[in-house]
Design an enzyme around this catalytic site. Structure first.
Site, PDB file in Angstrom:
ATOM      1  N   TYR A  15       0.403   0.017  15.005  1.00  6.79           N
ATOM      2  CA  TYR A  15      -0.483  -0.152  13.849  1.00  6.79           C
ATOM      3  C   TYR A  15      -0.137   0.829  12.744  1.00  6.79           C
ATOM      4  O   TYR A  15      -0.090   2.026  12.955  1.00  6.79           O
ATOM      5  CB  TYR A  15      -1.946   0.046  14.263  1.00  6.79           C
ATOM      6  CG  TYR A  15      -2.895  -0.150  13.096  1.00  6.79           C
ATOM      7  CD1 TYR A  15      -2.960  -1.379  12.457  1.00  6.79           C
ATOM      8  CD2 TYR A  15      -3.688   0.884  12.623  1.00  6.79           C
ATOM      9  CE1 TYR A  15      -3.815  -1.584  11.378  1.00  6.79           C
ATOM     10  CE2 TYR A  15      -4.551   0.692  11.548  1.00  6.79           C
ATOM     11  CZ  TYR A  15      -4.599  -0.547  10.934  1.00  6.79           C
ATOM     12  OH  TYR A  15      -5.442  -0.748   9.869  1.00  6.79           O
ATOM     13  N   LYS A  29      -3.330  -2.562   7.732  1.00  5.80           N
ATOM     14  CA  LYS A  29      -3.497  -4.014   7.824  1.00  5.80           C
ATOM     15  C   LYS A  29      -2.507  -4.710   6.889  1.00  5.80           C
ATOM     16  O   LYS A  29      -2.018  -4.124   5.925  1.00  5.80           O
ATOM     17  CB  LYS A  29      -4.947  -4.348   7.474  1.00  5.80           C
ATOM     18  CG  LYS A  29      -5.554  -5.421   8.321  1.00  5.80           C
ATOM     19  CD  LYS A  29      -5.510  -5.141   9.801  1.00  5.80           C
ATOM     20  CE  LYS A  29      -5.749  -6.407  10.603  1.00  5.80           C
ATOM     21  NZ  LYS A  29      -5.511  -6.199  12.031  1.00  5.80           N
ATOM     22  N   ASP A  42       0.879  -1.175   0.000  1.00  6.52           N
ATOM     23  CA  ASP A  42       0.000   0.000   0.000  1.00  6.52           C
ATOM     24  C   ASP A  42       0.913   1.220   0.000  1.00  6.52           C
ATOM     25  O   ASP A  42       1.663   1.434   0.956  1.00  6.52           O
ATOM     26  CB  ASP A  42      -0.859  -0.048   1.269  1.00  6.52           C
ATOM     27  CG  ASP A  42      -1.755   1.167   1.427  1.00  6.52           C
ATOM     28  OD1 ASP A  42      -1.616   2.133   0.652  1.00  6.52           O
ATOM     29  OD2 ASP A  42      -2.598   1.136   2.353  1.00  6.52           O
ATOM     30  N   LYS A  94      -7.535  -5.300   3.659  1.00  2.00           N
ATOM     31  CA  LYS A  94      -8.196  -5.047   4.955  1.00  2.00           C
ATOM     32  C   LYS A  94      -8.280  -6.301   5.827  1.00  2.00           C
ATOM     33  O   LYS A  94      -9.272  -6.516   6.527  1.00  2.00           O
ATOM     34  CB  LYS A  94      -9.619  -4.481   4.760  1.00  2.00           C
ATOM     35  CG  LYS A  94      -9.716  -3.336   3.773  1.00  2.00           C
ATOM     36  CD  LYS A  94      -8.986  -2.099   4.221  1.00  2.00           C
ATOM     37  CE  LYS A  94      -9.188  -0.973   3.228  1.00  2.00           C
ATOM     38  NZ  LYS A  94      -7.952  -0.561   2.563  1.00  2.00           N
ATOM     39  N   ASN A 119      16.683  -7.645   0.869  1.00  2.00           N
ATOM     40  CA  ASN A 119      15.547  -8.558   0.804  1.00  2.00           C
ATOM     41  C   ASN A 119      14.316  -7.784   1.254  1.00  2.00           C
ATOM     42  O   ASN A 119      14.280  -7.275   2.374  1.00  2.00           O
ATOM     43  CB  ASN A 119      15.819  -9.749   1.734  1.00  2.00           C
ATOM     44  CG  ASN A 119      14.716 -10.790   1.679  1.00  2.00           C
ATOM     45  OD1 ASN A 119      13.645 -10.564   1.114  1.00  2.00           O
ATOM     46  ND2 ASN A 119      14.971 -11.940   2.284  1.00  2.00           N
TER      47      ASN A 119
HETATM   48  P1  13P Z   1      -5.147  -0.653   4.794  1.00  2.00           P
HETATM   49  O1  13P Z   1      -4.296  -1.583   5.617  1.00  2.00           O
HETATM   50  O2  13P Z   1      -5.711  -1.306   3.599  1.00  2.00           O
HETATM   51  O3  13P Z   1      -4.391   0.590   4.483  1.00  2.00           O
HETATM   52  O4  13P Z   1      -6.412  -0.243   5.682  1.00  2.00           O
HETATM   53  C1  13P Z   1      -6.205   0.410   6.877  1.00  2.00           C
HETATM   54  C2  13P Z   1      -7.420   0.769   7.628  1.00  2.00           C
HETATM   55  O5  13P Z   1      -7.309   0.994   8.817  1.00  2.00           O
HETATM   56  C3  13P Z   1      -8.739   0.860   6.966  1.00  2.00           C
HETATM   57  O6  13P Z   1      -9.768   1.234   7.844  1.00  2.00           O
HETATM   58 MG    MG Z   2      -4.144   1.992   3.219  1.00  3.12          MG
HETATM   59 MG    MG Z   3      -4.670  -2.217   2.031  1.00  3.44          MG
END
Ligand code: 13P
Ligand code: MG
Ligand code: MG
Length: 368
Positions: A231, A234, A11, A131, A103
């Site tokens: 965090y 995701k 992402d 997600k 890597n």
């Molecule tokens: P992504 O990991 O796809 O960026 O999504 C993060 C998120 O918190 C969506 O609510």
């Molecule tokens: Mg995102």
């Molecule tokens: Mg994503």
């Protein structure tokens, strides 16, 4: 000659939220791979799943090849510059290290790779999720490679009769890759006991038992929160699956996604929601970012890929999408209470944990 399939995704920014990459960013990544990969790659495709860009490549350099990984890292860096210039949300989100160190594994992007001697009719499926986390693959892989109720080939196809070896990784052990190899069917209950803990134990690879040198499945098992220490989005895993004949059929593998099973992820990475199969190059949904999975299948010869078939586009999957939407709403009716929201140790933001700690310190002990 051995061919390597490498699938790397990241992402690097979304339009107006965690939705999809901009056309300009996608084009930047595509053009970079095209230009800089022309002598390195046999073939390639660039596509997206929600806000993640996936680079699918064939080549003859073997897995973990520095030049291949660097090519994709550099393409993502170039794309990030464009994402920043357009003000995209989360520009460069999954590039967690400042400089490439040989890597790409462990630097943020998800990686799945398989090296094999091509069969004369090599068929490959690619699944990409947005997600959610790598454990979302546990159930479909178990059903397709270990359960004859779901995968009739385990009974019908002589080359599948011996079953498969599952390589499962403990994603919470960070010092090294801590893995275990278990055989289906003998070790079925051990496999199930591990795979039920989807946030910790994840299928990393699957091998044929009749032909143990045949690597069949590779799943990207990167857990971003362990790399970043907090965090940052995701994990959004991907998987390569070789199919047909000595492996599950394309339709046996695909069918194992019809459950729309509940997975961790969704809005702010903090909920349990069903995994909805969607067509290739779909943006994320604004219904709380319901977890999505895309699938393609293609043939290949001498490393050249045919056009792909989008496996979740036919009318059957409209029914599954309907079911996923109903399951999503049903779980959402729980509001913030578990199991709708993940337990505190799995929450991807500190907010609730900080609040609970503060409240805990103001509890009073009453002994009357
Ligand atoms: P992504 O990991 O796809 O960026 O999504 C993060 C998120 O918190 C969506 O609510
Ligand atoms: Mg995102
Ligand atoms: Mg994503």
């Amino acid at each position: 000659m051995k061919i390597t399939l490498s699938l790397i995704k990241a992402d690097i920014g979304g339009v107006g939220g965690h939705t999809k990459p901009s056309e300009k960013v996608l084009e930047t990544v595509r053009a970079f791979i095209e230009a800089k990969g022309q002598y390195l790659l046999t073939d390639h495709r660039v596509f997206y799943t929600g806000d993640d860009i996936a680079v699918l490549m064939t080549h003859t350099n073997g897995p973990k090849h520095e030049k291949i990984h660097q090519l994709v890292w550099d393409a993502f860096v170039a794309g990030t510059e464009v994402a920043k210039s357009q003000g995209l949300y989360g520009a460069g989100q999954d590039l967690l290290k400042d400089a490439f160190t040989g890597n790409i594994q462990g630097m943020g992007p998800g990686v799945a790779e398989i090296e094999f001697e091509e069969r004369p009719n090599e068929s490959v499926m690619v699944f990409t999720m947005d997600k959610t986390e790598p454990g979302a693959f546990n159930l479909p892989m178990y059903l397709a490679f270990a359960d004859p109720m779901w995968s009739p080939g385990l009974l019908v196809a002589p080359e599948m009769n011996k079953g498969f070896t599952f390589e499962i990784i403990d994603t919470e052990y960070l010092e090294a890759d801590k893995v275990i190899r278990l055989n289906a069917p003998e070790d079925l209950y051990d496999i199930a006991a591990l795979l039920r803990e989807t946030r910790r134990y994840v299928v990393r690879s699957i091998y044929s038992r009749k032909y143990p040198d045949q690597h069949v499945v590779s799943v990207a098992t990167t857990r971003l929160k362990h790399i970043a220490g907090k965090y940052v989005g995701k994990d959004d895993p991907v998987a390569l699956v070789r199919v047909q004949k000595m492996f599950p059929a394309t339709e046996e593998m695909g069918a194992c996604f019809r459950n729309a099973h509940y997975v961790g992820g969704d809005c702010r990475g903090s909920h349990q929601q069903p995994l909805m199969p969607v067509p290739i190059n779909s943006p994320a949904s604004v219904h709380y970012c319901i977890p999505i999975v895309q699938g393609i299948t293609f043939s290949m010869r001498n490393g050249k890929m045919t056009e792909w078939v989008d496996v979740f586009v036919d009318p059957f999957w409209d029914y599954v999408r309907q079911k996923a939407a109903e399951k999503s709403i049903a779980m959402r009716e729980q509001g913030f209470t578990e199991p709708s929201m993940l337990p505190r140790e799995e929450l991807e933001y500190g907010g609730i944990v900080e609040r609970l700690n503060r409240l805990d310190s103001t509890f009073e002990l009453k002994h009357d």
